[in-house]
Design a protein around this motif. Structure first.
Motif, short mmCIF file in Angstrom:
data_model
loop_
_atom_site.label_atom_id
_atom_site.label_comp_id
_atom_site.label_asym_id
_atom_site.label_seq_id
_atom_site.Cartn_x
_atom_site.Cartn_y
_atom_site.Cartn_z
N VAL A 70 0.84 -1.20 0.00
CA VAL A 70 0.00 0.00 0.00
C VAL A 70 0.88 1.25 0.00
O VAL A 70 0.65 2.19 -0.77
CB VAL A 70 -0.95 0.02 1.21
N ALA A 71 1.90 1.25 0.84
CA ALA A 71 2.79 2.41 0.94
C ALA A 71 3.50 2.69 -0.38
O ALA A 71 3.74 3.85 -0.73
CB ALA A 71 3.83 2.18 2.05
N SER A 72 3.81 1.64 -1.14
CA SER A 72 4.52 1.81 -2.42
C SER A 72 3.58 2.14 -3.57
O SER A 72 4.04 2.41 -4.68
CB SER A 72 5.30 0.54 -2.75
N GLY A 73 2.28 2.08 -3.32
CA GLY A 73 1.32 2.38 -4.37
C GLY A 73 0.93 1.19 -5.22
O GLY A 73 0.17 1.32 -6.18
N ALA A 89 0.16 -0.78 9.61
CA ALA A 89 -0.43 0.31 8.85
C ALA A 89 0.22 1.65 9.21
O ALA A 89 0.55 2.45 8.33
CB ALA A 89 -1.93 0.37 9.09
N LEU A 90 0.42 1.88 10.49
CA LEU A 90 1.03 3.15 10.92
C LEU A 90 2.50 3.22 10.55
O LEU A 90 3.00 4.27 10.13
CB LEU A 90 0.86 3.31 12.43
N ALA A 91 3.21 2.10 10.67
CA ALA A 91 4.65 2.09 10.38
C ALA A 91 4.94 2.32 8.91
O ALA A 91 5.88 3.05 8.56
CB ALA A 91 5.26 0.77 10.83
N HIS A 92 4.14 1.72 8.03
CA HIS A 92 4.45 1.78 6.60
C HIS A 92 3.61 2.78 5.82
O HIS A 92 4.08 3.38 4.86
CB HIS A 92 4.27 0.39 5.99
N VAL A 129 -4.62 14.07 11.11
CA VAL A 129 -5.26 13.06 11.95
C VAL A 129 -4.41 12.82 13.19
O VAL A 129 -3.25 12.47 13.10
CB VAL A 129 -5.46 11.73 11.18
N LYS A 130 -5.02 13.01 14.35
CA LYS A 130 -4.30 12.83 15.61
C LYS A 130 -4.21 11.36 15.98
O LYS A 130 -3.16 10.89 16.44
CB LYS A 130 -4.98 13.62 16.73
N ARG A 131 -5.30 10.61 15.82
CA ARG A 131 -5.31 9.19 16.15
C ARG A 131 -6.24 8.45 15.18
O ARG A 131 -7.42 8.78 15.07
CB ARG A 131 -5.81 8.95 17.58
N PRO A 132 -5.75 7.44 14.46
CA PRO A 132 -6.65 6.61 13.66
C PRO A 132 -7.61 5.86 14.58
O PRO A 132 -7.31 5.65 15.76
CB PRO A 132 -5.69 5.64 12.95
N ALA A 133 -8.74 5.45 14.05
CA ALA A 133 -9.75 4.75 14.85
C ALA A 133 -10.30 3.56 14.08
O ALA A 133 -10.43 3.60 12.86
CB ALA A 133 -10.88 5.71 15.21
N LEU A 144 -9.64 0.63 9.59
CA LEU A 144 -8.87 1.53 10.44
C LEU A 144 -8.85 2.87 9.73
O LEU A 144 -8.13 3.06 8.74
CB LEU A 144 -7.45 1.00 10.64
N LEU A 145 -9.68 3.80 10.19
CA LEU A 145 -9.81 5.10 9.53
C LEU A 145 -8.76 6.08 10.04
O LEU A 145 -8.45 6.10 11.23
CB LEU A 145 -11.21 5.67 9.79
N GLY A 146 -8.24 6.87 9.12
CA GLY A 146 -7.26 7.89 9.49
C GLY A 146 -5.85 7.59 9.04
O GLY A 146 -4.96 8.41 9.22
N VAL A 147 -5.62 6.40 8.46
CA VAL A 147 -4.30 6.07 7.92
C VAL A 147 -4.28 6.42 6.43
O VAL A 147 -5.33 6.51 5.78
CB VAL A 147 -3.92 4.60 8.14
N ALA A 148 -3.08 6.57 5.89
CA ALA A 148 -2.92 6.99 4.50
C ALA A 148 -3.02 5.80 3.55
O ALA A 148 -2.04 5.38 2.93
CB ALA A 148 -1.59 7.70 4.32
#
Length: 341
Positions: free
Chosen positions: A97-100, A118-121, A128-132, A295-299
Motif C-alpha cells: 500500500v505504501a509503495s502504491g 499500517a502506521l509504520a508503513h 489526523v491525531k489518532r486513527p480509529a 482503520l480510519l485515518g491512515v494513508a
C-alpha cells in the motif's frame, strides 16, 4: 461498475494470519475475483498459496501471489513483531500500500499488528491525531451503526472524538450509503449533563461540526431501538468493551435458543416453522456481510478482519476495500479533517 473495473485498484490480502490458515482467505479471494472482477495481491508463502489457488481451480490474471516468509501470530507482541519480523505477511501487505502497488490491505490476524503495520508503513493522514477502528453494528431496521473507536485508542482527548465523528460520517455516507448520517456520543445518559470530563468537553466540540449531531446516546441506541443514530463515537476503551459485550450476548442468545429447541420435539417442530425468520435474523447479524472493520485515518485502506473470517467475510472485505478506492474515501476523510477538525 464492478469492483475491479479499473485494473489499478488492487487489494492486498494477508493470507497467512487467520485462525484457520490460508484456505478461507484464498477461497474468499477467488470468489472476489470471479464474482466482482476484483484484483487481489495474495501475500504469504508462495508455495502454499499457489497450491491453494490450484486447488480452487483458479489461474486467472486477477490474482497475483506476493511472497512473505514470516507470520505474526496472536501470541506475538504486535509492535515488537512488526519491527522484528520485517518479512511478515502483514508487513509486506502494508508496504504494498505504501509503495502504491495496492490501494489497501485486509488482515484477519493480530489486530495490534495490523494497526502497527499500517502506521509504520502507511502513516497517518495529514491532521489526523489518532486513527480509529470503525465497526459496523447491525441495526433493527437492517442497516448498521458505525461504532468508533472500537479499540485502537484506550485513552482519548475530546478533540480525538471530534475527528472520529468526522471520519465516521464519511464512512457511513460513502460506504454504508446513508445520505445524512446522524452522529451520537456514547454516554451514561442522554442529558447534556451526563458523562465524564472528557465526554462533556467533547459534547460541546461535536455540536460545532456541520453534521447532524443528535447529542448523547446510550448503548441501546446502537441497534436502532432508541434515538436514531448512524455513527456513534467513544474512546477505544469503552468501544472495545461494548463490542466484546455485543459479541458475547449474540453467542449466548443463539446458543440458548439452540439448546432449548433441541430439548423437546414440540420446540423442534416450532423451530422448523420459524426457520425462515431465524435465518433472516442470522443473516442480518452476520459480521461477514461487512467483511471487517476499517482503520480510519491512515494513508491508505486497512481493513481488520475477525480471526475466524470466512470466505464470505474475505470476499466482502475486498469489496469494501475497493469501494474505498472507487469513492476516494481516504481522500474525503483527509479533506474533511482539514476543513473541520
Amino acid at each position: 461498475m464492478s469492483a475491479g473495473t479499473s485494473p489499478d485498484l488492487w487489494m492486498a490480502v494477508d493470507a497467512m494470519s487467520g485462525d484457520h490458515g490460508p484456505t478461507p482467505l484464498v477461497s474468499g479471494t477467488v470468489n472476489a475475483a470471479r464474482e466482482l472482477d476484483a484484483h487481489v495481491l495474495l501475500v504469504g508463502d508462495e508455495k502454499i498459496l499457489n497450491a491453494e489457488l490450484r486447488r480452487h481451480g483458479y489461474s486467472g490474471p486477477n490474482i497475483r501471489v506476493v511472497h512473505a516468509s514470516e507470520v505474526i501470530t496472536m501470541e506475538d507482541s504486535p509492535a515488537m513483531a512488526v519491527r522484528q519480523k520485517k518479512d511478515a505477511s502483514v508487513n509486506v501487505a502494508a508496504r504494498l500500500v505504501a509503495s502504491g502497488e495496492a490501494l489497501g490491505f485486509f488482515s484477519p490476524g493480530n489486530t495490534g499488528a495490523s494497526m502497527a503495520a499500517a502506521l509504520a508503513h502507511m502513516g497517518r493522514l495529514p491532521g489526523v491525531k489518532r486513527p480509529a477502528i470503525a465497526t459496523p453494528i447491525p441495526r433493527e431496521d437492517g442497516g448498521a451503526t458505525v461504532l468508533l473507536d472500537s479499540g485502537a485508542n484506550v485513552d482519548c482527548k475530546p478533540e480525538y472524538l471530534v475527528q472520529f465523528a468526522i471520519m465516521g460520517e464519511v464512512y457511513s455516507r460513502e460506504i454504508m450509503g446513508v445520505i445524512n448520517p446522524k452522529i451520537g456520543l456514547i454516554s451514561n445518559g442522554e442529558e447534556d449533563t451526563k458523562g465524564n470530563e472528557m465526554t462533556l468537553a467533547a459534547l460541546n466540540k461535536l455540536r460545532k461540526l456541520p453534521y447532524d449531531f443528535v447529542g448523547n446516546v446510550e448503548g441501546r441506541d446502537l441497534y436502532g431501538t432508541g434515538k436514531p443514530v448512524h455513527v456513534v463515537v467513544c474512546d477505544g476503551f469503552v468501544g472495545n468493551i461494548m463490542l466484546k459485550s455485543i459479541e458475547g450476548l449474540a453467542k449466548t442468545i443463539f446458543s440458548s435458543l439452540k439448546k432449548n429447541i433441541n430439548a423437546s420435539a414440540i420446540a423442534q417442530g416450532g423451530a422448523l416453522l420459524m426457520k425462515p425468520a431465524f435465518l433472516a435474523v442470522k443473516k442480518r447479524m452476520d459480521y461477514a456481510t461487512y467483511g471487517g472493520a476499517p482503520l480510519l485515518g491512515v494513508a491508505g485502506v486497512c481493513i481488520i478482519g475477525h480471526g475466524s473470517s470466512s470466505a464470505k467475510a474475505v470476499r466482502n472485505a475486498i469489496r469494501v476495500g475497493l469501494e474505498f478506492g472507487q469513492k476516494s474515501v481516504t481522500q474525503r476523510i483527509a479533506d474533511n479533517i482539514k476543513r473541520f477538525a
